[in-house]
Design an enzyme around this catalytic site. Structure first.
Site, PDB file in Angstrom:
ATOM      1  N   THR A   1       0.838  -1.193   0.000  1.00 38.85           N
ATOM      2  CA  THR A   1       0.000   0.000   0.000  1.00 38.85           C
ATOM      3  C   THR A   1       0.872   1.241   0.000  1.00 38.85           C
ATOM      4  O   THR A   1       2.041   1.206   0.382  1.00 38.85           O
ATOM      5  CB  THR A   1      -0.905   0.068   1.240  1.00 38.85           C
ATOM      6  OG1 THR A   1      -0.106   0.379   2.397  1.00 38.85           O
ATOM      7  CG2 THR A   1      -1.652  -1.228   1.464  1.00 38.85           C
ATOM      8  N   ASP A   2       0.305   2.363  -0.420  1.00 40.04           N
ATOM      9  CA  ASP A   2       0.948   3.623  -0.126  1.00 40.04           C
ATOM     10  C   ASP A   2       0.674   3.944   1.346  1.00 40.04           C
ATOM     11  O   ASP A   2      -0.073   3.237   2.029  1.00 40.04           O
ATOM     12  CB  ASP A   2       0.437   4.730  -1.055  1.00 40.04           C
ATOM     13  CG  ASP A   2       1.458   5.842  -1.251  1.00 40.04           C
ATOM     14  OD1 ASP A   2       2.322   6.027  -0.364  1.00 40.04           O
ATOM     15  OD2 ASP A   2       1.406   6.523  -2.286  1.00 40.04           O
ATOM     16  N   TYR A   3       1.266   5.004   1.828  1.00 40.18           N
ATOM     17  CA  TYR A   3       1.263   5.377   3.238  1.00 40.18           C
ATOM     18  C   TYR A   3      -0.160   5.436   3.795  1.00 40.18           C
ATOM     19  O   TYR A   3      -0.902   6.359   3.510  1.00 40.18           O
ATOM     20  CB  TYR A   3       1.947   6.736   3.363  1.00 40.18           C
ATOM     21  CG  TYR A   3       2.487   7.107   4.714  1.00 40.18           C
ATOM     22  CD1 TYR A   3       3.850   7.095   4.962  1.00 40.18           C
ATOM     23  CD2 TYR A   3       1.643   7.512   5.735  1.00 40.18           C
ATOM     24  CE1 TYR A   3       4.363   7.472   6.194  1.00 40.18           C
ATOM     25  CE2 TYR A   3       2.140   7.888   6.973  1.00 40.18           C
ATOM     26  CZ  TYR A   3       3.503   7.873   7.200  1.00 40.18           C
ATOM     27  OH  TYR A   3       4.006   8.247   8.423  1.00 40.18           O
ATOM     28  N   THR A   4      -0.543   4.429   4.570  1.00 44.30           N
ATOM     29  CA  THR A   4      -1.860   4.288   5.235  1.00 44.30           C
ATOM     30  C   THR A   4      -3.036   4.264   4.261  1.00 44.30           C
ATOM     31  O   THR A   4      -4.169   4.523   4.661  1.00 44.30           O
ATOM     32  CB  THR A   4      -2.114   5.389   6.292  1.00 44.30           C
ATOM     33  OG1 THR A   4      -2.286   6.662   5.647  1.00 44.30           O
ATOM     34  CG2 THR A   4      -0.991   5.481   7.295  1.00 44.30           C
TER      35      THR A   4
END
Length: 764
Positions: free
Chosen positions: A305-308
């Site tokens: 995933t990207d950040y969160t």
């Protein structure tokens, strides 16, 4: 990290804790790539069989490195910014990857926690946002795309990988391969612009550069991570993180091809996007992450995933809570969760409840561990942890020279009325004016570890290039977005005393990049006022634009005699700009994005459709056609445009055969002549247009380029080979389609230039 548990040695771990597969000789020194893959698979399967569900969830947990980098937006309740807490999590097998920490010596100490102090001794994967250089900073990706040179992109990525790998990094969260057609979007600066084909060839070049040609286990290799999958750059209104909505034909024809090219080049990781696509967040989108990525493309690597972005599905209104978000993400096809902690917190319970099959978790863990195996981390978990090698290979003179070469080749000359450029290095009084005259903001967005001592400003570059540095006067005049008291008056005095004025205007690095979308694309008001005052002096004006996107140029800026796009060129920016301005090198860059007539044209790309009522750009007014009331929908400076210091004449385009056999090819050629007195490099561009097709087609599509060096007065032929495959488009079924019929073919210096010839593709 000094509180180490009593533990077996690394050798014991490698022959014991990594599983019976090692002890049983199943992974003994494979001689072929296939044998190594089989051995890695046996090792990983044996290891998975010994893991608890909590340890499996831990391998899918990606956390910012608190030992060497302070992450932004950390939830204090998670204590993920606390080195002591993260130390214990590593020992407990709760973390599979750390990101955005560099340093060989510290990397060894951190890796020791996993390899020698955790139950199974599984190495950590060290990742980082190394976008356009580590200590040596190269031009931002959009600038480098302007070089139209995949070999250059591969070489800068290779140098970046060498520095990153020697600093203890295994994976880079790059390249960004999002096709960007709305200049309001801030992250245009991170990619290769608006054209699909250019994005494809540069994606391949950068993946090969990062990963090298000796396998991922090589000490100089960095695992590439193409991002953001998918359609992130099509955010509605150009607003960061916004929704995207498009047909499958557009998704597959415009936004997916660079990803496919990157995977075909060997990339073994991919990052999801923040946006929702047609109502389904990309991080929870099984159509993207499973149907296309796995079933159609057979991608073997892992998805992070990207950040969160998994947690953000709650705010999207797509998941009830963190537990639901974790379930949706992993079942859609996500393998590793960055910074949210949701997989670590909820996967054990989701498996226990039967909501997530254990087989799906094992599949994700296997993908992560197989990538670690491909990187050689089981054989050498301390790769990249040699401080002496880090000292030797990071920031070398060879890398600085490459940075300067890349910067020079990235500069685009938009305009040069009266041959104002190049300037003379002596005998000429120059006033260098503007917020970027003496400014050292040259690295651009997404530079975390650049060597601050190696920033060269434009004024420093000018002084080094001039025979008499005292003939240069430097005045700020205005700040980027605010007035300077007395600044314009001082600038006017300097201009009146000079023979020529060089205006250094544009955006600073905080105006481009993530979360930096703009509603307007023109220069801030204080800079426009400065330019107006300088125009009133009547002195010749050269404008140097610093920017991370195409800009809306109006008024005195647009009317300057010479305009050059200098982007953010990295540490050697000042020297590179001086090389071009003073004629040491002729500019050769070409625009990877179209500069609009007005910002309201966004989104805009040269390869738009004709519509049923195409406008004639030669007519100032033309009602009831596809245009705006005040302007025709063309670019002020089109994709592919860029001048040199000599006029280049194009002859007539010729075909070896006016008919192309279905399984054959034709030669397309044009003679180009240097009509000036300076050597130049001309970028000849091949465009095609399918005149009649089962789906409406763009007015032009770039299919190939040639770099042609020309001595003064020299004529050379640029020759291309064109096959039916290059005439394909994405059909209604979502697959590449080639249809017989008539095609226009151009060999031209830009997307709005040239005269086409007619080519007929014969039926199968």
């Amino acid at each position: 990290m000094s509180d180490r548990r009593a533990c077996p040695s690394r050798r014991a771990l490698l022959t014991g804790a990594l599983g019976m597969a090692v002890a049983g000789g199943l992974v003994a020194a494979p001689r072929t790539a296939a044998a190594k893959t089989a051995a890695d698979r046996a090792r990983v399967d044996a290891l998975i069989a010994r893991m608890t569900i909590e340890e499996k969830a831990g391998q899918l947990n990606v956390v910012a490195d608190p030992f060497r980098f302070r992450p932004h937006n950390v939830n204090p309740l998670d204590a993920l910014g606390d080195p002591a807490r993260v130390t214990q999590m590593i020992r407990d097998g709760q973390i599979g990857s750390l990101f955005n920490g560099i340093g060989a010596e510290a990397g060894r100490a951190i890796q020791t926690l996993a390899v020698e102090q955790s139950r199974l001794g599984i190495p950590l994967l060290f990742a980082a946002d190394i976008i356009h250089g580590l200590k040596t900073v190269f031009p931002v990706p959009l600038a480098e795309a302007a070089a139209f040179d995949p070999d250059l992109a591969m070489r800068t990525a290779r140098a970046t990988a060498i520095e990153g790998a020697a600093s203890g990094v295994h994976q880079t969260y790059a390249p960004m391969v999002d096709v960007a057609r709305d200049q309001r979007w801030g992250r245009v600066v991170e990619g290769a612009g608006e054209d699909v084909w250019l994005n494809e060839i540069l994606a391949v070049a950068r993946v090969k550069g990062f990963q090298g040609d000796r396998g991922l286990a090589d000490r100089d290799a960095l695992l590439a991570t193409p991002k953001h999958f998918a359609a992130y750059s099509a955010a509605l209104g150009g607003m960061e993180y916004n929704s995207t909505d498009m047909s499958d034909a557009t998704l597959r024809g415009v936004f997916l091809p660079p990803f496919k090219a990157a995977f075909d080049a060997g990339a073994l990781s991919v990052m999801t996007a923040f946006n929702d696509l047609n109502g389904v967040p990309a991080t929870g989108n099984p159509y993207l992450l499973t149907e296309i990525l796995r079933e159609e493309w057979e991608f073997p690597g892992f998805v992070v995933t990207d950040y969160t972005s998994d947690q953000e599905m709650i705010a999207h209104g797509f998941a009830r809570d963190g537990r639901d978000a974790a379930r949706i993400a992993i079942m859609a096809g996500v393998d590793a969760s960055m910074m949210s902690g949701l997989f670590l917190a909820h996967i054990p319970g989701l498996v226990a409840s039967g909501e997530v099959p254990l087989a799906r978790v094992d599949q994700a863990v296997r993908r992560v561990l197989m990538t670690k195996a491909a990187l050689g981390l089981f054989e050498d978990p301390y790769r990249g942890c040699d401080p002496e090698r880090e000292r030797i290979v990071v920031g070398t003179q060879a890398h600085r020279d490459l940075s300067r070469e890349a910067a020079v080749k990235s500069i685009v000359l938009l305009k040069n009325d009266g041959g104002l450029l190049p300037l003379k290095p002596s005998g000429q009084k120059i006033a260098l004016i503007g917020p970027f005259a003496d400014d050292r903001d040259v690295f651009g967005p997404w530079t975390i570890w650049g060597d601050e001592s190696r920033k060269v400003s434009v004024s420093e570059g000018f002084r080094a290039a001039m025979d008499d540095p005292a003939s240069l006067v430097v005045v700020e005049g205005a700040s980027v977005e605010t007035e300077v008291i007395g600044g314009i008056e001082a600038a006017v005095r300097a201009a009146n005393a000079a023979d020529v004025v060089v205006l250094a205007l544009g955006e600073n690095s905080r105006m481009s990049g993530e979360a930096q979308s703009r509603t307007e694309l023109d220069l801030p008001a204080p800079q426009r006022a400065l330019a107006e005052a300088i125009r009133a002096t009547g002195k010749p004006v050269v404008v140097l634009l610093r920017n991370g996107r195409a800009l809306d140029l109006t008024g005195p800026v647009a009317e300057a005699q010479a305009i050059a796009v200098t982007w953010f060129l990295g540490g050697e920016m000042g020297h590179a700009v001086a090389d071009v301005v003073f004629g040491k090198v002729s500019p050769s860059g070409r625009l990877p994005v179209s500069f609009p007539m007005r910002g309201g044209q966004q989104p805009f790309s040269y390869d738009h459709k004709a519509t049923g009522r195409p406008a004639d750009p030669a007519l100032a007014t033309q009602e009831y056609t596809a245009r705006y009331r005040d302007i025709t929908n063309v670019a002020r400076y089109p994709f592919g445009h860029g001048l040199t210091y000599a006029p280049v004449a194009y002859g007539a385009v010729s075909l070896s055969n006016a008919s192309l056999a279905w399984d054959g090819s034709v030669e397309v050629a044009v003679a180009v002549r240097n009509d000036g007195d300076r050597p130049v490099v001309e970028t000849v561009q091949l465009y095609i247009h399918d005149r009649v097709a089962s789906l409406t087609q763009p007015v032009r599509r770039l299919r190939d380029i040639r770099k042609v060096p020309l001595a003064p007065g020299e004529t050379r032929e640029a020759r291309f080979t064109l096959s039916a495959r290059q005439l394909s488009f994405i059909g209604a079924d979502g697959q590449p389609t080639v249809e017989p019929g008539e095609f226009h073919v151009w060999l031209a210096p830009s997307a709005q230039a040239g005269t086409p010839v007619l080519l007929t593709l014969a039926p199968r």
